[in-house]
Enzyme design. Structure first.
Site, PDB file in Angstrom:
ATOM      1  N   ALA A 148      39.836  41.869  40.926  1.00 35.42           N
ATOM      2  CA  ALA A 148      39.164  42.651  39.879  1.00 35.42           C
ATOM      3  C   ALA A 148      39.536  42.300  38.447  1.00 35.42           C
ATOM      4  CB  ALA A 148      39.429  44.135  40.120  1.00 35.42           C
ATOM      5  N   ALA A 149      40.743  41.787  38.221  1.00 37.74           N
ATOM      6  CA  ALA A 149      41.217  41.635  36.842  1.00 37.74           C
ATOM      7  C   ALA A 149      40.574  40.420  36.145  1.00 37.74           C
ATOM      8  CB  ALA A 149      42.742  41.467  36.847  1.00 37.74           C
ATOM      9  N   PRO A 150      40.258  40.513  34.830  1.00 40.48           N
ATOM     10  CA  PRO A 150      40.550  41.625  33.912  1.00 40.48           C
ATOM     11  C   PRO A 150      39.514  42.753  33.886  1.00 40.48           C
ATOM     12  CG  PRO A 150      39.614  39.802  32.692  1.00 40.48           C
ATOM     13  CD  PRO A 150      39.700  39.338  34.122  1.00 40.48           C
ATOM     14  N   GLY A 152      35.802  42.618  34.079  1.00 35.10           N
ATOM     15  CA  GLY A 152      34.415  42.489  33.611  1.00 35.10           C
ATOM     16  C   GLY A 152      33.436  43.057  34.630  1.00 35.10           C
ATOM     17  N   LYS A 153      33.657  42.696  35.879  1.00 33.99           N
ATOM     18  CA  LYS A 153      32.695  43.128  36.904  1.00 33.99           C
ATOM     19  C   LYS A 153      32.984  44.548  37.381  1.00 33.99           C
ATOM     20  CE  LYS A 153      32.010  38.313  37.814  1.00 33.99           C
ATOM     21  NZ  LYS A 153      33.153  37.835  37.011  1.00 33.99           N
ATOM     22  N   ASP A 198      47.973  42.650  47.168  1.00 35.21           N
ATOM     23  CA  ASP A 198      47.279  41.498  47.733  1.00 35.21           C
ATOM     24  C   ASP A 198      46.070  42.021  48.522  1.00 35.21           C
ATOM     25  OD1 ASP A 198      46.459  39.330  49.375  1.00 35.21           O
ATOM     26  OD2 ASP A 198      48.451  38.436  49.170  1.00 35.21           O
ATOM     27  N   CYS A 269      33.256  31.024  40.012  1.00 33.69           N
ATOM     28  CA  CYS A 269      32.760  30.320  38.812  1.00 33.69           C
ATOM     29  C   CYS A 269      32.994  28.831  39.046  1.00 33.69           C
ATOM     30  CB  CYS A 269      33.427  30.824  37.542  1.00 33.69           C
ATOM     31  SG  CYS A 269      35.211  30.669  37.535  1.00 33.69           S
TER      32      CYS A 269
HETATM   33  N1  SAM Z   1      36.398  39.774  38.780  1.00 31.91           N
HETATM   34  C1  SAM Z   1      37.193  39.502  37.589  1.00 31.91           C
HETATM   35  C2  SAM Z   1      36.379  39.848  36.376  1.00 31.91           C
HETATM   36  O1  SAM Z   1      35.147  39.873  36.433  1.00 31.91           O
HETATM   37  O2  SAM Z   1      36.977  40.133  35.333  1.00 31.91           O
HETATM   38  C3  SAM Z   1      37.699  38.072  37.567  1.00 31.91           C
HETATM   39  C4  SAM Z   1      38.481  37.713  38.809  1.00 31.91           C
HETATM   40  S1  SAM Z   1      39.224  36.115  38.776  1.00 31.91           S
HETATM   41  C5  SAM Z   1      37.889  35.062  39.063  1.00 31.91           C
HETATM   42  C6  SAM Z   1      40.100  36.098  40.303  1.00 31.91           C
HETATM   43  C7  SAM Z   1      41.227  37.089  40.397  1.00 31.91           C
HETATM   44  O3  SAM Z   1      41.753  37.046  41.731  1.00 31.91           O
HETATM   45  C8  SAM Z   1      42.411  36.824  39.481  1.00 31.91           C
HETATM   46  O4  SAM Z   1      42.552  37.901  38.596  1.00 31.91           O
HETATM   47  C9  SAM Z   1      43.610  36.747  40.432  1.00 31.91           C
HETATM   48  O5  SAM Z   1      44.761  37.371  39.919  1.00 31.91           O
HETATM   49  C10 SAM Z   1      43.099  37.478  41.651  1.00 31.91           C
HETATM   50  N2  SAM Z   1      43.766  37.164  42.926  1.00 31.91           N
HETATM   51  C11 SAM Z   1      44.213  35.963  43.371  1.00 31.91           C
HETATM   52  N3  SAM Z   1      44.748  36.092  44.597  1.00 31.91           N
HETATM   53  C12 SAM Z   1      44.648  37.400  44.949  1.00 31.91           C
HETATM   54  C13 SAM Z   1      45.024  38.156  46.092  1.00 31.91           C
HETATM   55  N4  SAM Z   1      45.611  37.579  47.128  1.00 31.91           N
HETATM   56  N5  SAM Z   1      44.776  39.481  46.098  1.00 31.91           N
HETATM   57  C14 SAM Z   1      44.175  40.077  45.032  1.00 31.91           C
HETATM   58  N6  SAM Z   1      43.789  39.411  43.918  1.00 31.91           N
HETATM   59  C15 SAM Z   1      44.019  38.097  43.882  1.00 31.91           C
END
Ligand code: SAM
Length: 341
Positions: A148-150, A152-153, A198, A269
């Site tokens: 989810a981070a940061p 946007g969605k 996670d 992306c």
């Molecule tokens: N959806 C977000 C937005 O629209 O702002 C962008 C997400 S970014 C493409 C992918 C995210 O996956 C990163 O923030 C990363 O920290 C998280 N991530 C990576 N491995 C993960 C895991 N095992 N469990 C949860 N989040 C994870």
């Protein structure tokens, strides 16, 4: 039977043997690793398209905003205030609250009063708006945002849900999770529970609880080279395979968290088939509880690949959608809508 993850080693052998002197020459002219250009030729089939893609990666993307109706009931008010600051905005035809910035104003977009008051979310490319629109959650949904981070969605889905229903927003990264919390607060989102954990553990904690889920997966970012030129050289094929393996685990866990009849939207992306079609194919192959369905978007996006370096992909994968900078004027992106059976 070996699966799609194992097939990636065959793919790699074929990529290497397809690196011709023309591939090397074009890669060196544009500053890419040769194996990347060999893949673009396989995906797009013609040199003309490959060069258009590489040229599109050289161009800046216009910034865009999504006006936040959770803070400002009347989106026109935010648009008017930005116009007073000198901004010119054009509406995005397929997202009713979003605008492309065609002329900058006097104050940076991340520093206006309206931004600080949560009046809008700022995007570096329009494709990030596609996954929430495609998943289309409503106030009666229980939604998982598995990466989810940061935010946007997450904040976009909360807006589409009118601040009702529930979103569980999960991210594992400490710094990025902080940014998620800040954005949720700034945007006045009240229907979100944010958990730093996670996502692979979500089914253990929640069981099959969610009616819809978004996995905007961690990826190599091979669609956003306009935003970060270092991506032309920093990803090895091993990095792609590592990303694929994590995506498969995350997508399986996301599917396992959704009730029968529910929907999962997988997005990256990236235009890398290793992270896109091959991730979906691996999950489809190992589960008969999920199928690919058409994405309800009235946009002329490209279908998912049916074959890649001689490896055939399951039929359903063509229902996924690819977004290309040179065809759609957005960052490179991949979308796949799955129904849980
Ligand atoms: N959806 C977000 C937005 O629209 O702002 C962008 C997400 S970014 C493409 C992918 C995210 O996956 C990163 O923030 C990363 O920290 C998280 N991530 C990576 N491995 C993960 C895991 N095992 N469990 C949860 N989040 C994870």
């Amino acid at each position: 039977m070996p699966g799609y993850t194992e097939a990636l080693s065959t793919v790699w052998d074929r990529i290497r043997s397809s690196i011709s002197s023309r591939v090397e020459e074009v890669a060196s002219t544009y500053g890419y690793l040769s194996y990347m250009v060999a893949r673009y030729l396989e995906i797009l089939s013609s040199w003309e398209d490959v060069l258009e893609l590489l040229n599109a990666f050289e161009r800046e993307l216009p910034r865009s905003i999504r006006v936040n109706t959770l803070r400002f009931r009347n989106p026109g008010e935010v648009v008017e205030r930005l116009q007073v600051l000198g901004y010119a905005l054009t509406p995005v035809p397929w997202e009713r609250y979003s605008y492309t910035v065609v002329k900058p104003g006097r104050v940076p977009l991340g520093a206006t009063h309206e931004f600080l008051l949560g009046g809008y979310y700022l995007y570096r490319g329009l494709a990030s708006l596609l996954p929430p629109v495609a998943l289309n959650p409503t106030g009666s949904d229980r939604v998982l945002d598995a990466a989810a981070a940061p935010g946007g969605k997450t904040t976009h889905m909360a807006q589409l849900m009118g601040g009702r229903g529930l979103i569980v927003a999960v991210d594992v990264d400490r710094e990025r999770f902080r940014a998620l919390r800040t954005n949720l607060e700034r945007m006045g989102v009240e229907n979100v529970v944010a958990l730093r954990m996670d996502s692979r553990l979500v089914p253990k904690v929640f069981g099959r609880f969610f009616t819809k889920a978004l996995l905007d997966a961690p990826c190599t970012g091979e669609g956003i080279i306009q935003l970060d030129r270092s991506r032309k050289v920093k990803t090895s094929f091993e990095d792609l395979v590592r990303a694929h393996r994590l995506q498969v685990e995350l997508l399986r866990a996301t599917v396992e968290s959704v009730v029968p009849g529910g929907l999962v939207l997988y997005s990256t992306c990236s235009i890398a088939p290793e992270e896109d079609e091959f991730t979906v194919a691996e999950v489809l192959e190992s589960s008969d509880r999920v199928e690919v369905v058409d994405i309800p978007l009235e946009l002329d996006l490209m279908p998912g690949l049916g074959e890649y370096f001689g490896v055939g992909l399951p039929d359903g994968v063509r229902r996924c959608r690819r977004v290309y900078p040179h065809k759609h004027g957005m960052e490179g992106f991949f979308l796949c809508l799955l129904r849980v059976l």
